[in-house]
Design an enzyme around this catalytic site. Structure first.
Site, PDB file in Angstrom:
ATOM      1  N   HIS A  80      18.017  13.701  -5.344  1.00  0.00           N
ATOM      2  CA  HIS A  80      17.675  12.417  -4.735  1.00  0.00           C
ATOM      3  C   HIS A  80      18.844  11.436  -4.819  1.00  0.00           C
ATOM      4  CE1 HIS A  80      13.066  12.417  -4.198  1.00  0.00           C
ATOM      5  NE2 HIS A  80      13.508  13.668  -4.154  1.00  0.00           N
ATOM      6  N   LYS A 125       5.440  14.582   2.176  1.00  0.00           N
ATOM      7  CA  LYS A 125       5.145  13.350   2.920  1.00  0.00           C
ATOM      8  C   LYS A 125       5.092  13.617   4.418  1.00  0.00           C
ATOM      9  CE  LYS A 125       6.790   9.959  -0.453  1.00  0.00           C
ATOM     10  NZ  LYS A 125       7.738   8.865  -0.752  1.00  0.00           N
ATOM     11  N   LYS A 166      -5.017   1.188 -18.601  1.00  0.00           N
ATOM     12  CA  LYS A 166      -5.451   1.192 -17.203  1.00  0.00           C
ATOM     13  C   LYS A 166      -6.751   0.393 -17.039  1.00  0.00           C
ATOM     14  CE  LYS A 166      -2.269   4.136 -15.660  1.00  0.00           C
ATOM     15  NZ  LYS A 166      -1.212   3.777 -14.695  1.00  0.00           N
ATOM     16  N   ARG A 178      -9.746   6.854 -10.421  1.00  0.00           N
ATOM     17  CA  ARG A 178     -10.268   8.151 -10.843  1.00  0.00           C
ATOM     18  C   ARG A 178     -11.164   7.995 -12.066  1.00  0.00           C
ATOM     19  NH1 ARG A 178      -4.904   8.801 -11.053  1.00  0.00           N
ATOM     20  NH2 ARG A 178      -4.999   9.456 -13.237  1.00  0.00           N
ATOM     21  N   GLY A 192      -4.075   2.145  -7.473  1.00  0.00           N
ATOM     22  CA  GLY A 192      -3.758   0.737  -7.706  1.00  0.00           C
ATOM     23  C   GLY A 192      -3.300   0.380  -9.101  1.00  0.00           C
ATOM     24  N   THR A 193      -3.267   1.354 -10.027  1.00  0.00           N
ATOM     25  CA  THR A 193      -2.757   1.057 -11.374  1.00  0.00           C
ATOM     26  C   THR A 193      -1.352   1.596 -11.591  1.00  0.00           C
ATOM     27  OG1 THR A 193      -3.759   3.056 -12.308  1.00  0.00           O
ATOM     28  CG2 THR A 193      -5.091   1.038 -12.337  1.00  0.00           C
ATOM     29  N   ARG A 253       2.031  12.916   7.003  1.00  0.00           N
ATOM     30  CA  ARG A 253       2.234  12.188   8.261  1.00  0.00           C
ATOM     31  C   ARG A 253       1.672  12.976   9.448  1.00  0.00           C
ATOM     32  NH1 ARG A 253       8.083   9.193   8.917  1.00  0.00           N
ATOM     33  NH2 ARG A 253       7.875   7.684   7.216  1.00  0.00           N
ATOM     34  N   GLY A 301       1.488   0.505  -6.887  1.00  0.00           N
ATOM     35  CA  GLY A 301       0.091   0.222  -6.583  1.00  0.00           C
ATOM     36  C   GLY A 301      -0.391  -1.097  -7.144  1.00  0.00           C
TER      37      GLY A 301
END
Length: 312
Positions: A270, A138, A45, A36, A12-13, A142, A17
């Site tokens: 990418h 990923k 953070k 963490r 979340g930081t 999944r 997030g």
């Protein structure tokens, strides 16, 4: 009064997030942030976490390596959202397999959103090395989720505007160039440019929605389905500046990987899929997919031209 699901956000930081945290709180969900133990020595953070606490979030210190502690955290919530980094410098995607195991043990989670928020990995089995590692990992997550029969939603947010629109998709730039812009291929491949705040809002909208259960939600704002050339033209119109355009063919672009560092090759591969192949938009959303702006028309998404105003 509508009862909102309790949400645990892992990561979340981070870039997306922290936006998911704000969207969760803003939309009225009891919000928990798992961080963490090593973050307690990072003042930026810590201050971010404290700011979330002041908004009503609950902080949970736990390492993914400590399954017992993670399971205890999971038992306090209904929904888990992972925003762990999938970038080349901090690639934590497979760490989510530990989270999958903890969810299996807890047995109470009604929805899991793994760390996706980019291009759909199941449409990128052909991805170039070394950038393919992101999509491959990923897919592994999944498949583990599906094998464990964990209720889930995958969110494909495509391109975050801050990383790509701001610099007109130039390597290493987050601000528009002043004089010259590199155009990949013919510049006409369609991409999907999404405000990060909007991506977070749409993600939170999915968690209590039965229409998105075990589906992939694609964020495709219709007016933000634009080619690189169109985004450059938007900036030229807003700024009143005309940029010199240098076109690089697909062949020249791929040849440019030779002699580059691993990190540079990762980024180049990418960009190839985004701006030359057009892999964000060169497929139809199938029966197992849903489109976010159609599901949630009440969300007034930010158009690229509005987003770009901040750079003037």
């Amino acid at each position: 009064m509508v009862k909102r699901s309790r949400v645990l956000i892992v990561g979340g930081t981070g870039f997306i997030g922290k936006r998911i945290v704000k969207a969760s709180i803003g939309l009225g969900h009891p919000t928990f942030i798992m961080f963490r133990p090593e973050l307690v020595s990072d003042i930026d953070k810590v201050q971010m976490l404290l700011s979330f606490k002041q908004l009503g979030a609950k902080l949970v210190e736990a390492s993914l390596d400590d399954q017992e502690r993670v399971v205890d955290a999971l038992k306090q919530v209904d929904v888990v959202i992972s925003a762990l980094s999938g970038g080349i410098l901090r690639h934590h995607i497979l760490e989510q397999l530990k989270l999958v195991e903890a969810i299996k043990v807890a047995g109470n989670i009604k929805r899991f959103l793994p760390s996706e928020f980019g291009m759909d990995p199941d449409h990128l089995v052909h991805a170039l090395e070394p950038g393919n590692i992101t999509f491959s990992d990923k897919r592994k997550v999944r498949r583990a989720i599906e094998a464990a029969a964990i209720p889930h939603t995958y969110v494909s947010a495509n391109m975050f505007a801050g990383f790509f629109a701001g610099g007109l998709a130039q390597f290493g730039r987050m601000m528009p160039p002043s004089h010259e812009v590199l155009i990949y291929g013919d510049g006409n491949a369609k991409g999907i440019w999404v405000d990060e705040e909007d991506a977070a809002t749409y993600a939170i909208k999915t968690i209590d929605d039965p229409r998105t259960l075990n589906k992939t939600v694609y964020i495709r704002p219709p007016l933000n389905i634009l080619s690189q050339k169109e985004v450059v033209e938007i900036w030229e119109r807003l700024s009143g500046k005309s940029l010199k355009k240098t076109y690089v063919s697909a062949e020249e672009y791929l040849a440019s990987m030779k002699g580059k560092s691993h990190v540079e090759k990762y980024a180049i591969s990418h960009y190839y899929h985004m701006f030359i192949r057009g892999d964000m938009y060169n497929f139809e959303i199938g029966a197992n997919g849903r489109e976010a702006t159609q599901l949630y028309p009440e969300v007034h998404y930010t158009r690229v031209d509005s987003y770009m105003q901040r750079y003037l």
